[in-house]
Enzyme design. Structure first.
Site, PDB file in Angstrom:
ATOM      1  N   ASP A 289       0.850  -1.198   0.000  1.00 25.62           N
ATOM      2  CA  ASP A 289       0.000   0.000   0.000  1.00 25.62           C
ATOM      3  C   ASP A 289       0.889   1.254   0.000  1.00 25.62           C
ATOM      4  O   ASP A 289       1.844   1.327   0.780  1.00 25.62           O
ATOM      5  CB  ASP A 289      -0.868  -0.057   1.279  1.00 25.62           C
ATOM      6  CG  ASP A 289      -1.927   1.010   1.331  1.00 25.62           C
ATOM      7  OD1 ASP A 289      -2.345   1.494   0.253  1.00 25.62           O
ATOM      8  OD2 ASP A 289      -2.371   1.349   2.449  1.00 25.62           O
TER       9      ASP A 289
ATOM     10  N   ASP B 138       2.410   5.233  -5.483  1.00 23.79           N
ATOM     11  CA  ASP B 138       1.671   6.453  -5.150  1.00 23.79           C
ATOM     12  C   ASP B 138       2.492   7.679  -5.518  1.00 23.79           C
ATOM     13  O   ASP B 138       3.305   8.160  -4.743  1.00 23.79           O
ATOM     14  CB  ASP B 138       1.338   6.445  -3.646  1.00 23.79           C
ATOM     15  CG  ASP B 138       0.622   7.716  -3.219  1.00 23.79           C
ATOM     16  OD1 ASP B 138       0.365   8.586  -4.087  1.00 23.79           O
ATOM     17  OD2 ASP B 138       0.322   7.856  -2.015  1.00 23.79           O
TER      18      ASP B 138
ATOM     19  N   HIS C 235      -7.833  10.174   4.225  1.00 22.33           N
ATOM     20  CA  HIS C 235      -7.329   9.161   5.160  1.00 22.33           C
ATOM     21  C   HIS C 235      -7.630   9.549   6.605  1.00 22.33           C
ATOM     22  O   HIS C 235      -7.597  10.730   6.953  1.00 22.33           O
ATOM     23  CB  HIS C 235      -5.810   9.005   5.019  1.00 22.33           C
ATOM     24  CG  HIS C 235      -5.392   8.354   3.743  1.00 22.33           C
ATOM     25  ND1 HIS C 235      -4.920   9.045   2.675  1.00 22.33           N
ATOM     26  CD2 HIS C 235      -5.371   7.047   3.383  1.00 22.33           C
ATOM     27  CE1 HIS C 235      -4.612   8.217   1.693  1.00 22.33           C
ATOM     28  NE2 HIS C 235      -4.883   6.985   2.098  1.00 22.33           N
TER      29      HIS C 235
ATOM     30  N   ALA D 214     -11.941   5.645   3.189  1.00 24.61           N
ATOM     31  CA  ALA D 214     -13.397   5.664   3.400  1.00 24.61           C
ATOM     32  C   ALA D 214     -13.813   4.701   4.506  1.00 24.61           C
ATOM     33  O   ALA D 214     -14.969   4.294   4.563  1.00 24.61           O
ATOM     34  CB  ALA D 214     -14.117   5.322   2.097  1.00 24.61           C
ATOM     35  N   SER D 215     -12.878   4.358   5.415  1.00 23.42           N
ATOM     36  CA  SER D 215     -13.264   3.352   6.416  1.00 23.42           C
ATOM     37  C   SER D 215     -14.209   3.924   7.469  1.00 23.42           C
ATOM     38  O   SER D 215     -14.776   3.193   8.257  1.00 23.42           O
ATOM     39  CB  SER D 215     -12.053   2.631   7.001  1.00 23.42           C
ATOM     40  OG  SER D 215     -11.344   3.370   7.929  1.00 23.42           O
TER      41      SER D 215
ATOM     42  N   ASN E 274      -9.899   0.593   0.665  1.00 24.21           N
ATOM     43  CA  ASN E 274      -8.799   0.414   1.628  1.00 24.21           C
ATOM     44  C   ASN E 274      -9.315   0.700   3.029  1.00 24.21           C
ATOM     45  O   ASN E 274      -9.984   1.709   3.249  1.00 24.21           O
ATOM     46  CB  ASN E 274      -7.667   1.392   1.311  1.00 24.21           C
ATOM     47  CG  ASN E 274      -6.780   0.895   0.195  1.00 24.21           C
ATOM     48  OD1 ASN E 274      -7.176   0.035  -0.575  1.00 24.21           O
ATOM     49  ND2 ASN E 274      -5.589   1.426   0.105  1.00 24.21           N
TER      50      ASN E 274
HETATM   51  P1  13P Z   1      -8.707   4.806   6.265  1.00 22.43           P
HETATM   52  O1  13P Z   1      -7.827   5.773   6.971  1.00 22.43           O
HETATM   53  O2  13P Z   1     -10.058   5.379   5.979  1.00 22.43           O
HETATM   54  O3  13P Z   1      -8.809   3.492   6.915  1.00 22.43           O
HETATM   55  O4  13P Z   1      -8.017   4.534   4.825  1.00 22.43           O
HETATM   56  C1  13P Z   1      -6.952   3.638   4.733  1.00 22.43           C
HETATM   57  C2  13P Z   1      -6.215   3.707   3.462  1.00 22.43           C
HETATM   58  O5  13P Z   1      -6.581   4.358   2.510  1.00 22.43           O
HETATM   59  C3  13P Z   1      -4.976   2.921   3.382  1.00 22.43           C
HETATM   60  O6  13P Z   1      -4.350   3.034   2.143  1.00 22.43           O
HETATM   61  O1  G3H Z   2      -2.917   5.120   3.968  1.00 22.55           O
HETATM   62  C1  G3H Z   2      -2.361   4.286   4.651  1.00 22.55           C
HETATM   63  C2  G3H Z   2      -2.344   4.224   6.099  1.00 22.55           C
HETATM   64  O2  G3H Z   2      -3.521   4.578   6.701  1.00 22.55           O
HETATM   65  C3  G3H Z   2      -1.118   4.912   6.693  1.00 22.55           C
HETATM   66  O3  G3H Z   2      -0.429   3.869   7.228  1.00 22.55           O
HETATM   67  O4  G3H Z   2       0.982   4.679   9.130  1.00 22.55           O
HETATM   68  O5  G3H Z   2       1.371   2.481   8.039  1.00 22.55           O
HETATM   69  O6  G3H Z   2       1.955   4.580   6.828  1.00 22.55           O
HETATM   70  P1  G3H Z   2       1.074   3.936   7.847  1.00 22.55           P
HETATM   71 ZN    ZN Z   3      -4.526   5.045   1.364  1.00 24.28          ZN
END
Ligand code: 13P
Ligand code: G3H
Ligand code: ZN
Length: 289
Positions: free
Chosen positions: A83, A105, A182, A213-214, A233
């Site tokens: 990710d 990204d 996020h 979008a969690s 995600n």
């Molecule tokens: P949330 O912060 O909404 O859980 O999103 C997570 C995300 O986009 C990780 O790549």
């Molecule tokens: O978008 C991704 C996560 O919410 C950020 O995660 O703290 O592991 O980089 P991280």
């Molecule tokens: Zn993300």
């Protein structure tokens, strides 16, 4: 069974549902996601960030996921995804370890630079059979806007640019920005549904991913699935479930706190599993294997 993310997403897009791409950081979170997928017969993507690779060890966390899947859910299609890979070097490392999918990204770069590096990532990954997610527009992080209002126009995905980006880069999935952010954050009051629909059309049915979008309510989630999103995600909702469980268990135990850490972590694992199951049901991926 470790499966291609491209395949998982193509089935979701065609079937009109979405799959969750859940962030893991450790053994407990991984087991929670795998158990949820097994119990609900749901395809799933398990993903790690660069920070988690530093925390847990990239090869170590990869092998934890792989072993969990092979032992506890051998029939469940699971993609293992990097990710928010922000450099070519981290992508190379993930590919070398065996990730089946990566996100490059470059969303904070200028369009031409994002496209240029994404193309290079695709060239490397195609050769190794690894799928690639790109991002256009960008998804802000909690705290980024300070206390001020966010100017959403600066972040949104442009449908015309997205078509060019998808066509020229050769990516397998596109992360979009339509007012999502996020973390649990004050997001755009109403997501830009029309923009999403335009991106979906201009990108010719490319699998579209929604980050951040969690915390979205069910109605919004359903609405964006009907307009082309086939992957969400999920990180913050998991972190919160884990932390709240640990806080509550220690608080409830008061002075008679157990020194068997496995009790605390076991409860946190169950709390995470509940959240993951709720999300899978909301996304409609339950029963889809
Ligand atoms: P949330 O912060 O909404 O859980 O999103 C997570 C995300 O986009 C990780 O790549
Ligand atoms: O978008 C991704 C996560 O919410 C950020 O995660 O703290 O592991 O980089 P991280
Ligand atoms: Zn993300």
């Amino acid at each position: 069974m470790i499966t291609s993310v491209k395949e998982i997403l193509a089935k979701a897009k065609e079937g009109g549902y979405a799959v969750g791409a859940f962030n893991t950081i450790n053994l407990e979170t991984t087991r929670a996601i795998v158990d949820a997928a097994q119990e609900l017969r749901s395809p799933v993507i398990i993903q790690v960030t660069e920070k988690t690779m530093e925390y847990a060890g990239g090869r170590m966390i990869f092998n934890i996921i792989k072993n969990e899947v092979e032992f506890y859910a051998p029939e469940v299609p699971v993609g293992i995804h990097l990710d928010h890979g922000k450099s070519f070097e981290i992508i190379e490392r993930a590919v070398e370890i065996g990730f089946t999918s990566v996100m490059y990204d470059g969303s904070r770069k200028k369009f031409a630079d994002n496209l240029d590096i994404t193309k290079k990532v695709v060239a490397l990954c195609k050769e190794k059979g690894v799928d690639v997610q790109g991002e256009l527009g960008s998804v802000p992080y909690l705290g980024e806007a300070g206390t001020g209002e966010i100017n959403w126009d600066e972040y949104m995905t442009d449908p015309g640019q997205a078509a060019t980006f998808v066509r020229e880069s050769g990516i397998d999935a596109l992360a979009v920005a339509i007012g999502n952010a996020h973390g649990f954050f004050k997001e755009r009051e109403v997501p830009d549904y029309d923009r999403l629909e335009m991106v979906n059309k201009s990108c010719d049915n490319m699998p579209l991913v929604l980050h951040g979008a969690s915390d979205w309510e069910d109605g919004k989630v359903k609405e964006v699935i009907s307009r082309g999103i086939c992957c969400f995600n999920v990180d913050t909702a998991i972190r919160l479930a884990f932390i709240n469980s640990v806080i509550n268990s220690t608080k409830n135990q008061g002075r008679s706190i157990s020194f068997d850490v496995r009790n605390l972590l076991g409860e946190a694992r169950e709390a995470v599993k509940d959240v993951v199951k709720q999300k899978m049901i909301l996304f409609g991926s339950d029963g889809k294997i």
